[in-house]
Write a protein that holds these residues in place. Structure first.
Motif, PDB file in Angstrom:
ATOM      1  N   ALA A   1     -44.701  77.379 -68.251  1.00 53.78           N
ATOM      2  CA  ALA A   1     -45.638  76.786 -67.277  1.00 53.78           C
ATOM      3  C   ALA A   1     -44.702  76.248 -66.286  1.00 53.78           C
ATOM      4  O   ALA A   1     -45.108  76.184 -64.989  1.00 53.78           O
ATOM      5  N   MET A   2     -43.762  75.386 -66.560  1.00 56.75           N
ATOM      6  CA  MET A   2     -42.780  75.083 -65.477  1.00 56.75           C
ATOM      7  C   MET A   2     -42.139  76.143 -64.888  1.00 56.75           C
ATOM      8  O   MET A   2     -41.916  75.928 -63.364  1.00 56.75           O
ATOM      9  N   LEU A   3     -41.827  77.144 -65.454  1.00 55.78           N
ATOM     10  CA  LEU A   3     -41.175  78.220 -64.455  1.00 55.78           C
ATOM     11  C   LEU A   3     -42.054  78.735 -63.482  1.00 55.78           C
ATOM     12  O   LEU A   3     -41.947  79.351 -62.315  1.00 55.78           O
ATOM     13  N   ARG A   4     -43.329  78.906 -64.121  1.00 49.05           N
ATOM     14  CA  ARG A   4     -44.388  79.579 -63.231  1.00 49.05           C
ATOM     15  C   ARG A   4     -44.696  78.658 -62.114  1.00 49.05           C
ATOM     16  O   ARG A   4     -44.844  79.218 -60.755  1.00 49.05           O
ATOM     17  N   LYS A   5     -44.664  77.206 -62.113  1.00 43.57           N
ATOM     18  CA  LYS A   5     -44.928  76.581 -61.167  1.00 43.57           C
ATOM     19  C   LYS A   5     -43.875  76.631 -60.058  1.00 43.57           C
ATOM     20  O   LYS A   5     -43.987  76.489 -58.683  1.00 43.57           O
ATOM     21  N   PHE A   6     -42.586  76.680 -60.589  1.00 49.88           N
ATOM     22  CA  PHE A   6     -41.441  76.818 -59.485  1.00 49.88           C
ATOM     23  C   PHE A   6     -41.690  78.285 -58.772  1.00 49.88           C
ATOM     24  O   PHE A   6     -41.342  78.295 -57.641  1.00 49.88           O
ATOM     25  N   TYR A   7     -41.999  79.155 -59.588  1.00 49.22           N
ATOM     26  CA  TYR A   7     -42.065  80.465 -58.941  1.00 49.22           C
ATOM     27  C   TYR A   7     -43.188  80.399 -57.938  1.00 49.22           C
ATOM     28  O   TYR A   7     -43.010  80.887 -56.782  1.00 49.22           O
ATOM     29  N   GLU A   8     -44.289  79.875 -58.283  1.00 49.53           N
ATOM     30  CA  GLU A   8     -45.385  79.821 -57.186  1.00 49.53           C
ATOM     31  C   GLU A   8     -45.224  78.899 -56.051  1.00 49.53           C
ATOM     32  O   GLU A   8     -45.826  79.214 -55.112  1.00 49.53           O
ATOM     33  N   SER A   9     -44.345  78.237 -56.322  1.00 48.31           N
ATOM     34  CA  SER A   9     -44.086  77.244 -55.018  1.00 48.31           C
ATOM     35  C   SER A   9     -43.066  77.788 -54.290  1.00 48.31           C
ATOM     36  O   SER A   9     -43.370  77.423 -52.837  1.00 48.31           O
ATOM     37  N   TRP A  10     -42.203  78.404 -54.631  1.00 46.81           N
ATOM     38  CA  TRP A  10     -41.019  78.705 -53.656  1.00 46.81           C
ATOM     39  C   TRP A  10     -40.643  80.158 -53.469  1.00 46.81           C
ATOM     40  O   TRP A  10     -40.141  80.552 -52.462  1.00 46.81           O
ATOM     41  N   TYR A  11     -41.480  81.273 -54.122  1.00 45.54           N
ATOM     42  CA  TYR A  11     -40.995  82.555 -54.078  1.00 45.54           C
ATOM     43  C   TYR A  11     -42.188  83.003 -53.113  1.00 45.54           C
ATOM     44  O   TYR A  11     -43.432  83.389 -53.686  1.00 45.54           O
ATOM     45  N   ALA A  12     -42.007  83.129 -51.970  1.00 49.83           N
ATOM     46  CA  ALA A  12     -43.092  83.484 -50.952  1.00 49.83           C
ATOM     47  C   ALA A  12     -42.289  84.188 -49.736  1.00 49.83           C
ATOM     48  O   ALA A  12     -41.131  83.851 -49.592  1.00 49.83           O
ATOM     49  N   PRO A  13     -43.147  85.003 -49.142  1.00 53.45           N
ATOM     50  CA  PRO A  13     -42.276  85.758 -48.034  1.00 53.45           C
ATOM     51  C   PRO A  13     -41.946  85.015 -46.869  1.00 53.45           C
ATOM     52  O   PRO A  13     -40.886  85.036 -46.034  1.00 53.45           O
ATOM     53  N   ASN A  14     -42.542  83.765 -46.397  1.00 57.82           N
ATOM     54  CA  ASN A  14     -42.341  82.868 -45.505  1.00 57.82           C
ATOM     55  C   ASN A  14     -40.875  81.931 -45.949  1.00 57.82           C
ATOM     56  O   ASN A  14     -40.603  81.012 -45.314  1.00 57.82           O
ATOM     57  N   ASN A  15     -40.420  82.161 -47.274  1.00 60.63           N
ATOM     58  CA  ASN A  15     -39.270  81.489 -47.720  1.00 60.63           C
ATOM     59  C   ASN A  15     -38.207  82.451 -48.241  1.00 60.63           C
ATOM     60  O   ASN A  15     -37.359  82.177 -49.139  1.00 60.63           O
TER      61      ASN A  15
END
Length: 890
Positions: free
Chosen positions: A199-213
């Motif tokens: 759950a912690m890893l998913r939150k980190f992924y969903e927060s930061w892994y984006a095309p605009n980042n």
């Protein structure tokens, strides 16, 4: 951070005369296409046609700085989980694709960026981009997969914690960057990984892994516009995300500290570290030049070496976005006076802060930095890293943006950096002292093997976009067409023109085997000779020679392996200097005693270092008594040598008729030949050629397990090895090498990688290797793991090796191995250095220069029964000797 003790240079200050920087040569044509997609993804495509390969680097602008409090390895953990599958691309599919691609597929986590890179044949660019796009869209992140990967990460942590230099670096970060995210590195800790949830890893992924980042850098033999169209089609509809706020970085004053640690190296380290400006500071360029001046072989730190006060002395920088580290390093022998050396380094740095630096060294450093920006074009993946670092870490628009910044730096700027930052009241001092861990011990065996059920290899149904590409079994197009000639004195010359950069690189190799060529009673003479090369030539002393290199922004080495890299306009002068050093080394009598003493001191520590004892224990278990490879220099023997011995060894070992020279760069073949012949033609060989081929040996037999104690290690390093009745010219070596791709090469897809790492998390890495020479062959498996996991890992290795003998590899494995090998041809030629190294190796071994393609044709013709037969005929699992380096045996 630690570096081997290499060349020794005596340094005196030259007249402080400012020389104008040469005008930057017109860069070789380099197409660069930039774009920003509507979702914010920044894309840079750089065309480089050195080889038919391409490197893709997806840079996510998030790293360990953004990790949650108490969980410093979150970004690192997520990096690992990116290889565990996504919706639409399972873990097995990803493993199958990446193994068959035969490229370099990996990732790294830094303070502010996480990078995923893939070097593949240019024809497979679409496959690499599909993988990157799918992983940006989502991850599976199952608890089961995390539990397996966590075990592997913990082995990685154990490996690094066994490195005293890493422990020192970790500590100095905590001191110099206290109160900021930079106070911890990206690795993480076992304790935090045990508490990390999916759950912690998913939150980190969903927060930061984006095309605009993210920033996507693509470098290679591609059509930029067509590539951009491909990127838009694959990434264009991925939605943007609202990014969280980034941590605020506010540095605290540094309190001076001193750290003492033991080390398993044969020498000790004295280190003084300062907090320096980071990439984002307007002072970065000046601070970088200061570091180069302090590291100069004409500088005051290097002067400690010929004075006999250090085995090595220098300065290295580790810049980060908001700050950096400047590290003064001194190397002392085992038993040496670390306090005195630390004081010497401190005095040099204090004097630099007080009196400033020579303007001439500032000019030389600027010239070298600007030249390096051109040299980086000589590697496809190196250029991709340079662009990624410039855009994603430094915040620049291009690596070349640094040219203007370096040009603006003045000696006054550098002196201001020295006054402001070389303040020893704000420094971290560390001393790593060599520690003798004990002699190798014979240990009891592990007993009988445990029973494991082999998991059959199953075919993986691939996505259509990958299936089409991976069914292609063909040789890549040939892009290299070397011009080969033999000079009158016997030198074999290989020239490859290329216009990827305005540089020329010259590499040479002399066939040598010191174990055979060193006269009886003169063990160690080759090492002394190697160190003396850096003391200049008969016409240019060490300082004048180094200044001549600085004047043309060249990097040079001499010895049995020699090289020089220089701007194309300086090709003739570069070859002249290289030939002068190689053919007319000074071998000065005044510095022979210094080098002799340093060589003896280093050898004294080497003879007691766990790593050396580990390697020697392997050799002793494999070869018969009296074999040349068992020759061993001693401090007493080295001190008994004289300069006449060194000159005699040079005269008999350095011969043109044993030499191959490779020239690659922006140069016409005729000009290259003319210049090389002009400066190397006077080199003559006298008498019969020396023997450089080790003789055949009998097959090794089982031996008691050997344990080399290493008090500084928390993890065991294990080698299983045996000699073979196969050599470089045996037809069966092709079947053994092809089978090795199935057995131990690759990542998740090899049998050992699957069974030891992916399924059981016993090791972080495991590798198998065949080594073939003219008369010998050796098979080795090496892995690292916790001491309590060594037995289980060994039994799995023996089981998988035996299975290679008892049954043919599957059709899926055979096809994958062939595909992987064919695609590896291209990326093995993706840099000037790798091309030259391949050709020098083949030339000295008596193989054709296109040996990679010759091998590939053999691999294409091989069948699974032929691979099985070769393993059954030559491998002897019961005869594997075992050597372990690690904590005291239980």
């Amino acid at each position: 951070m630690s570096r081997a003790v290499t060349r020794i240079v005596c340094v005196f200050l030259l007249l402080s005369i400012s020389l104008p920087l040469p005008a930057l040569a017109r860069s070789a044509r380099q197409e660069v296409l930039r774009a920003t997609l509507k979702n914010g993804l920044r894309v840079v495509v750089v065309r480089n046609n050195l080889a038919p390969v391409v490197t893709t680097m997806m840079n996510y602008l998030v790293g360990s700085n953004e990790a949650p409090t108490g969980f410093p390895g979150t970004a690192h953990a997520l990096e690992h989980m990116m290889f565990r599958g996504s919706p639409g691309l399972s873990k097995d599919q990803l493993a199958e694709i990446t193994a068959a691609m035969g490229g370099n597929f990996d990732a790294d986590t830094q303070d502010t960026v996480t990078q995923y890179f893939f070097t593949v044949p240019a024809d497979d660019l679409d496959v690499a981009l599909h993988i990157a796009a799918i992983r940006m869209r989502g991850l599976d992140l199952s608890q089961t997969q995390w539990e397996k990967e966590r075990s592997a990460i913990e082995q990685e942590v154990s490996r690094d914690l066994s490195n005293p230099q890493y422990l020192m670096f970790k500590r100095l970060q905590a001191v110099l960057f206290k109160g900021t995210p930079y106070a911890h590195d990206a690795l993480g800790t076992r304790l935090s990984f045990n508490k990390t949830t999916t759950a912690m890893l998913r939150k980190f992924y969903e927060s930061w892994y984006a095309p605009n980042n993210a920033i996507l850098v693509i470098v290679g033999d591609v059509n930029p516009q067509a590539t951009l169209t491909m990127v838009k089609n694959l990434f264009g509809d991925i939605p943007t995300k609202r990014l969280p706020p980034r941590p605020v970085v506010k540095f605290e004053p540094v309190q001076p500290q001193t750290l003492h640690l033991p080390t398993d190296t044969p020498y000790g380290l004295a280190v003084i570290t300062f907090r320096m400006p980071g990439y984002h500071s307007p002072d970065y360029a000046a601070a970088d030049i200061l570091g180069d001046v302090l590291a100069s072989q004409r500088g005051s730190l290097y002067a400690l070496v010929p004075q006999g006060k250090a085995l090595y002395a220098g300065f290295v920088g580790f810049p980060m976005p908001d700050a950096g580290l400047g590290i003064g390093i001194g190397v002392f022998p085992k038993g040496g006076d670390s306090v005195r050396l630390t004081k010497e380094i401190s005095q040099v740095l204090a004097q630099t802060a007080k009196a400033g630096v020579p303007a001439d060294l500032v000019t030389a450093a600027k010239r070298q930095e600007i030249a390096q920006l051109e040299f980086q074009k000589n590697s496809v993946d190196g250029l991709a890293f340079a662009w990624s670092n410039a855009l994603a870490v430094q915040g620049l628009k291009s690596p070349d943006d640094m040219i203007a910044a370096f040009r603006k730096v003045t000696a006054a700027d550098v002196n201001r950096m020295a006054r402001e930052y070389l303040n020893q009241e704000r420094a971290f001092t560390a001393i790593l002292t060599p520690e003798f861990s004990g002699k190798p011990l014979a240990a009891k065996g592990y007993g009988g093997a445990e029973s494991f059920n082999a998991v059959p290899e199953k075919a993986v149904l691939l996505p259509k976009w990958a299936e089409t590409a991976l069914t292609r079994l063909k040789l890549p197009r040939r892009t290299l067409h070397p011009i080969i000639s033999t000079l009158p004195n016997g030198i074999r010359l290989i020239v490859q023109p290329t216009d990827i950069s305005d540089t020329v690189s010259v590499y040479g190799r002399i066939e040598s085997q010191p174990d055979l060529q060193q006269p009886k009673g003169q063990d160690g003479v080759a090492g002394i000779l190697d160190s003396l090369f850096s003391y200049g030539t008969t016409t240019l002393d060490r300082l004048a020679f180094q200044k001549a290199l600085d004047d043309i922004a060249a990097q040079e080495t001499a010895g049995t392996d020699f090289s020089i890299q220089a701007p194309a306009a300086q090709f003739e002068r570069a070859v002249q200097l290289l030939a002068d050093n190689e053919l007319h080394p000074a071998l000065p009598a005044e510095y022979f005693p210094v080098v002799q003493q340093q060589t003896a001191q280093l050898q004294a520590g080497q003879l007691q270092s766990p790593t050396y004892l580990f390697r020697r224990a392997i050799i002793k278990a494999l070869v018969p008594v009296g074999d040349p490879t068992l020759r061993e220099a001693t401090p007493q023997g080295i001190m008994g040598l004289n300069l006449a011995d060194v000159r005699g060894y040079y005269d008999q070992a350095f011969r043109p008729d044993l030499t191959t020279i490779v020239v690659i760069g922006k140069i016409a073949p005729a000009e290259a030949k003319s210049v090389v012949e002009k400066y190397f033609d006077s080199w003559k060989g006298h008498g019969p050629k020396p023997d450089t081929d080790l003789p055949p040996i009998v097959l090794s037999k089982p031996a008691p397990r050997t344990v080399v104690p290493d008090k500084t290690s928390v993890q065991d390093t294990v080698a299983l090895s045996e000699t073979l009745g196969v050599n470089l010219f045996s037809p069966d070596r092709y079947a053994l090498e092809l089978g090795n791709i199935v057995l131990g090469r690759g990542f998740y897809a090899s049998r050992l990688g699957r069974d030891l790492r992916e399924k059981r998390g016993l090791v972080y890495s495991v590798g198998t290797n065949f080594t073939f020479t003219h008369a010998r062959g050796t098979f080795t498996v090496e892995y690292g793991c916790d001491p309590d996991k060594v037995r289980e890992a060994r039994n799995l290795i023996v089981r998988d090796l035996t299975e290679m003998q008892n049954a043919p590899v599957t059709a899926v494995e055979l096809r994958r191995a062939k595909t992987m090998n064919l695609r590896a041809i291209a990326w093995k030629q993706a840099s000037v250095a790798s091309i030259a190294d391949n050709w020098l190796t083949y030339a000295t071994e008596g193989l054709p220069l296109d040996e990679l393609r010759v091998e590939a044709r053999h691999y294409l013709a091989l069948t699974a029964p032929q691979v099985q037969a070769a393993y059954k005929r030559w491998l002897r699992p019961d005869d594997l000797v075992e050597v372990v380096k690690g904590p005291e045996p239980k």
